[in-house]
Write a protein that holds these residues in place. Structure first.
Motif, short mmCIF file in Angstrom:
data_model
loop_
_atom_site.label_atom_id
_atom_site.label_comp_id
_atom_site.label_asym_id
_atom_site.label_seq_id
_atom_site.Cartn_x
_atom_site.Cartn_y
_atom_site.Cartn_z
N ALA A 201 91.25 63.37 59.10
CA ALA A 201 91.82 62.34 58.03
C ALA A 201 92.99 62.87 57.63
CB ALA A 201 90.49 62.30 56.91
N VAL A 202 93.86 62.07 57.16
CA VAL A 202 95.13 62.49 56.45
C VAL A 202 95.27 61.79 55.24
CG1 VAL A 202 97.74 62.46 56.44
CG2 VAL A 202 96.21 62.65 58.74
N PRO A 203 95.35 62.54 53.93
CA PRO A 203 95.49 61.96 52.67
C PRO A 203 96.93 61.65 52.34
CG PRO A 203 95.70 64.48 52.67
CD PRO A 203 95.17 64.22 54.08
N VAL A 204 97.18 60.34 51.98
CA VAL A 204 98.38 60.18 51.68
C VAL A 204 98.52 59.29 50.26
CG1 VAL A 204 98.47 59.41 54.21
CG2 VAL A 204 97.66 57.68 52.69
N HIS A 205 99.68 58.66 49.94
CA HIS A 205 99.82 57.90 48.69
C HIS A 205 99.56 58.89 47.28
CE1 HIS A 205 99.22 54.51 45.59
NE2 HIS A 205 99.80 53.83 46.64
N TYR A 206 100.19 60.11 47.49
CA TYR A 206 100.37 60.90 46.26
C TYR A 206 101.53 61.90 46.34
CZ TYR A 206 99.16 64.83 49.24
OH TYR A 206 99.14 66.13 50.28
N GLY A 207 101.89 62.52 45.50
CA GLY A 207 103.03 63.49 45.31
C GLY A 207 104.05 63.26 46.04
N THR A 208 104.64 61.97 45.71
CA THR A 208 106.07 61.44 46.03
C THR A 208 106.81 60.99 44.99
OG1 THR A 208 104.76 61.01 48.52
CG2 THR A 208 107.32 60.13 47.85
N TYR A 209 106.48 59.85 44.19
CA TYR A 209 107.17 59.09 43.50
C TYR A 209 106.32 59.32 42.08
CZ TYR A 209 109.58 56.82 47.13
OH TYR A 209 110.46 56.40 48.30
N TRP A 210 107.07 59.35 40.98
CA TRP A 210 106.70 59.68 39.45
C TRP A 210 107.64 58.67 38.63
CZ3 TRP A 210 101.92 60.97 38.89
CH2 TRP A 210 101.19 61.25 37.98
N PRO A 211 106.96 58.34 37.54
CA PRO A 211 107.77 57.72 36.71
C PRO A 211 109.09 58.48 36.30
CG PRO A 211 105.60 57.06 36.34
CD PRO A 211 105.60 58.08 37.34
N ILE A 212 110.01 57.90 35.71
CA ILE A 212 111.34 58.50 35.30
C ILE A 212 110.98 59.24 33.81
CG2 ILE A 212 113.61 58.50 34.60
CD1 ILE A 212 114.06 56.56 37.13
N GLY A 213 111.18 60.38 33.47
CA GLY A 213 110.95 60.78 32.05
C GLY A 213 109.51 61.14 31.75
N MET A 214 108.68 61.29 32.75
CA MET A 214 107.09 61.11 32.61
C MET A 214 106.68 62.67 33.25
SD MET A 214 105.41 57.62 32.22
CE MET A 214 103.98 58.23 31.70
N ASP A 215 107.66 63.35 33.59
CA ASP A 215 107.31 64.63 34.34
C ASP A 215 106.25 65.36 33.68
OD1 ASP A 215 109.28 63.86 36.00
OD2 ASP A 215 110.46 65.70 35.91
#
Length: 257
Positions: A201-215
């Motif tokens: 298995a390979v986990p995907v769909h995480y840790g790439t994009y995040w809403p601007i200003g919500m770090d």
């Protein structure tokens, strides 16, 4: 011949099997509306090279028309049935060979068969438009059977619809501080892994994009899902070998039938 998986970030992967290159949910943007790419360099131009690209559903972080515009002329593109009506921008992709598919459809590309399977996820093009298309996963059948889940929650018939697979590319997070229904988090992805029982298995769909200003808002939802999935997979599906890749990293998997 082994299958090779490369994770470019978010849900974008290259699957190389039997001399065929398949690209999942191509997304090559530094910024998408209110989202910015916070981790991993943009995929290099070579990442756009594919014999066929698979689009799982209509949400803009999975069906991204500007990224599809960058694919080479003649690339085959599989989209959910009804997608061109819901996303008029697809009609501009005259350089691609676009095919609409629904669950149960099978498409042959070289020595590989791509089978569309159901997903439990909102199939609308948000935030506008009444038209719906089915959210899909895909099973790539070549030397290996590789399941790309797209975006999905757990559903009762998952293992029956997907069937036996060797490799599972499973979403384990998202792009914001909260996941709505129709998604897998690390825990639910580990449960899916136990049901599907692939070899790898390979986990995907995480840790790439995040809403601007919500770090600073629930940052663990950005940073933790990959490691959390590895931990929970070891509990729920200890016989599955999990490969947590960094952006741009590849893994070659030998498949014994």
């Amino acid at each position: 011949m082994p299958v090779e998986i490369t994770w470019w970030g978010h849900a974008t992967c290259t699957v190389a099997d039997s001399g065929v290159r398949l690209l999942t949910d191509p997304l090559f943007a530094r910024r998408l509306a209110h989202l910015r790419r916070r981790r991993g360099a943009l995929p290099p131009p070579g990442a756009r090279r594919a014999d066929v690209a698979l689009v799982s559903h209509l949400h803009a972080d999975h069906l991204h028309v500007p990224s599809l515009m960058r694919l080479a002329e003649g690339t085959r593109l599989l989209v959910p049935r009804g997608a061109p009506r819901a996303v008029p921008g697809l009609r501009r992709l005259a350089h691609l060979t676009v095919s609409e598919v629904a669950p149960g459809d099978r498409v042959t590309v070289g020595d590989v068969v791509v089978r569309a399977v159901p997903a439990w996820h909102d199939g609308r093009r948000l935030p506008l438009g009444p038209h719906r298309s089915p959210a899909l996963g895909y099973v790539i059948e070549g030397e290996a059977r590789t399941y790309f889940a797209g975006d999905t929650g757990l559903f009762d018939a998952m293992e029956q619809e997907v069937g036996p697979v060797d490799v599972a590319l499973l979403p384990v997070g998202g792009w914001g501080p909260y996941l709505g229904t129709g998604h897998l988090d690390a825990g639910r992805a580990a449960q899916a892994l136990a049901r599907l029982a692939p070899r790898s298995a390979v986990p995907v769909h995480y840790g790439t994009y995040w809403p601007i200003g919500m770090d600073a808002v629930r940052p663990h939802e950005f940073h933790a899902p990959g490691d959390e999935f590895v931990r929970l997979a070891a509990e729920h599906a200890p016989d599955v070998e999990v490969h947590r890749l960094v952006h741009g990293e590849s893994v070659r998997l030998e498949v014994a039938r």
